[in-house]
Design a protein around this motif. Structure first.
Motif, PDB file in Angstrom:
ATOM      1  N   HIS A 113       0.849  -1.191   0.000  1.00 55.93           N
ATOM      2  CA  HIS A 113       0.000   0.000   0.000  1.00 55.93           C
ATOM      3  C   HIS A 113       0.889   1.247   0.000  1.00 55.93           C
ATOM      4  CE1 HIS A 113      -3.613  -2.385   1.258  1.00 55.93           C
ATOM      5  NE2 HIS A 113      -2.661  -3.158   1.755  1.00 55.93           N
ATOM      6  N   THR A 114       0.448   2.278  -0.689  1.00 60.76           N
ATOM      7  CA  THR A 114       1.147   3.563  -0.707  1.00 60.76           C
ATOM      8  C   THR A 114       0.226   4.653  -0.173  1.00 60.76           C
ATOM      9  OG1 THR A 114       0.410   4.202  -2.917  1.00 60.76           O
ATOM     10  CG2 THR A 114       2.395   2.829  -2.784  1.00 60.76           C
ATOM     11  N   ASP A 115       0.798   5.844   0.013  1.00 55.59           N
ATOM     12  CA  ASP A 115      -0.059   6.996   0.279  1.00 55.59           C
ATOM     13  C   ASP A 115      -0.589   7.511  -1.058  1.00 55.59           C
ATOM     14  OD1 ASP A 115       1.966   8.507  -0.922  1.00 55.59           O
ATOM     15  OD2 ASP A 115       2.880   9.059   0.987  1.00 55.59           O
ATOM     16  N   ALA A 116      -1.319   8.615  -1.016  1.00 52.38           N
ATOM     17  CA  ALA A 116      -1.982   9.104  -2.230  1.00 52.38           C
ATOM     18  C   ALA A 116      -1.115  10.069  -3.040  1.00 52.38           C
ATOM     19  CB  ALA A 116      -3.300   9.787  -1.860  1.00 52.38           C
ATOM     20  N   ALA A 117       0.117  10.295  -2.599  1.00 49.92           N
ATOM     21  CA  ALA A 117       0.993  11.175  -3.373  1.00 49.92           C
ATOM     22  C   ALA A 117       1.350  10.504  -4.689  1.00 49.92           C
ATOM     23  CB  ALA A 117       2.256  11.486  -2.575  1.00 49.92           C
ATOM     24  N   ALA A 118       1.248  11.251  -5.791  1.00 51.92           N
ATOM     25  CA  ALA A 118       1.562  10.687  -7.097  1.00 51.92           C
ATOM     26  C   ALA A 118       3.029  10.282  -7.153  1.00 51.92           C
ATOM     27  CB  ALA A 118       1.255  11.708  -8.188  1.00 51.92           C
ATOM     28  N   SER A 160      -1.811   0.173  -4.340  1.00 55.33           N
ATOM     29  CA  SER A 160      -1.611   1.609  -4.435  1.00 55.33           C
ATOM     30  C   SER A 160      -2.215   2.299  -3.192  1.00 55.33           C
ATOM     31  CB  SER A 160      -2.221   2.134  -5.738  1.00 55.33           C
ATOM     32  OG  SER A 160      -1.944   3.499  -5.928  1.00 55.33           O
ATOM     33  N   SER A 161      -2.987   3.353  -3.395  1.00 52.75           N
ATOM     34  CA  SER A 161      -3.612   4.055  -2.264  1.00 52.75           C
ATOM     35  C   SER A 161      -5.111   3.784  -2.211  1.00 52.75           C
ATOM     36  CB  SER A 161      -3.362   5.559  -2.379  1.00 52.75           C
ATOM     37  OG  SER A 161      -3.889   6.060  -3.603  1.00 52.75           O
ATOM     38  N   SER A 162      -5.538   2.657  -2.795  1.00 47.45           N
ATOM     39  CA  SER A 162      -6.974   2.374  -2.872  1.00 47.45           C
ATOM     40  C   SER A 162      -7.583   1.966  -1.531  1.00 47.45           C
ATOM     41  CB  SER A 162      -7.233   1.273  -3.902  1.00 47.45           C
ATOM     42  OG  SER A 162      -6.611   0.060  -3.524  1.00 47.45           O
ATOM     43  N   VAL A 163      -6.742   1.498  -0.588  1.00 50.00           N
ATOM     44  CA  VAL A 163      -7.232   1.101   0.739  1.00 50.00           C
ATOM     45  C   VAL A 163      -6.378   1.835   1.769  1.00 50.00           C
ATOM     46  CG1 VAL A 163      -7.758  -0.801   2.308  1.00 50.00           C
ATOM     47  CG2 VAL A 163      -7.834  -1.184  -0.167  1.00 50.00           C
ATOM     48  N   LEU A 164      -6.812   3.011   2.151  1.00 47.03           N
ATOM     49  CA  LEU A 164      -6.025   3.853   3.051  1.00 47.03           C
ATOM     50  C   LEU A 164      -6.135   3.391   4.503  1.00 47.03           C
ATOM     51  CD1 LEU A 164      -6.944   7.367   1.597  1.00 47.03           C
ATOM     52  CD2 LEU A 164      -4.763   6.150   1.312  1.00 47.03           C
TER      53      LEU A 164
END
Length: 221
Positions: A113-118, A160-164
């Motif tokens: 998982h990532t944060d929402a930063a591009a 990705s950032s789909s599940v924060l």
């Protein structure tokens, strides 16, 4: 004139028995996963290296199984920025946890998982989707290098950032994490059925014993 009433469907004894066995198995499995949770927590508390990262290691039992979340802190990330290269301390954490998971026969799922930063260094469409998948695979490799049985791996995902983790702050460092789930049999079966008709047979004594390091789930393709 005698009144007519529809016959009641006779209970399917095999189905009832199978359901009973499943419930009994799931209860024992839940107990086993809770014991594994306690053992990993003891491992963390008893290891001075791991203990430093206790706040970044979140362990709980969910409907899917035993979930281990390794989350970033602002000044203590798991990976180099924008990379799937693990920090040296991350390697230690993953190896220790991976070895501990051999205590049960359950399959394991990894998700990155990532944060929402591009993603800023991408070329040819490379994005947080690829980065999160690469990081999940890096965690998988490191746990296997630490001694975890490679055959335990069932699924590796990049989300990705789909599940924060922190929905109130999509850019929070806590959203950058690796989730490792020791899957219960019901979830394992559901995953297998996504691409086929695999079922886990609980209709024999061997397959419903409480999980041990020697037990093998019986899969039919």
């Amino acid at each position: 004139m005698a009144s007519w009433s529809p016959r009641r469907k006779a209970p399917n004894l095999k189905e009832a028995r199978t359901e009973q066995l499943r419930k009994e198995f799931e209860q024992r499995e839940k107990t086993t996963l809770n014991e594994l949770k306690q053992n990993i927590e003891k491992l963390i508390d008893g290891n001075s290296m791991l203990r430093q990262f206790k706040n970044q290691l979140l362990i709980d039992v969910t409907p899917e199984g035993l979930r281990i979340q390794i989350i970033d802190e602002k000044n203590r990330p798991m990976f180099d920025t924008g990379s799937d290269d693990l920090k040296p301390y991350s390697r230690v954490i993953l190896r220790e946890i991976g070895n501990a998971l051999n205590a049960v026969p359950n399959k394991v799922s990894f998700s990155g998982h990532t944060d929402a930063a591009a993603f800023g260094g991408g070329g040819k469409g490379f994005s947080n989707w690829e980065l999160s998948a690469n990081r999940a695979n890096a965690a998988r490799r490191e746990m296997i290098n630490g001694g975890m049985d490679a055959n335990k791996v069932l699924r590796v995902l990049g989300l990705s950032s789909s599940v924060l983790f922190d929905k109130n702050d999509p850019l929070s460092s806590a959203n950058r994490r690796i989730n490792i789930v020791v899957l219960n049999k019901r979830t394992e079966e559901a995953i297998l059925q996504e691409d086929g008709n695999a079922t886990i047979d609980l209709d024999n004594d061997a397959s419903v014993d409480a999980p041990t390091t020697q037990d093998k789930s019986e899969i039919r393709n």
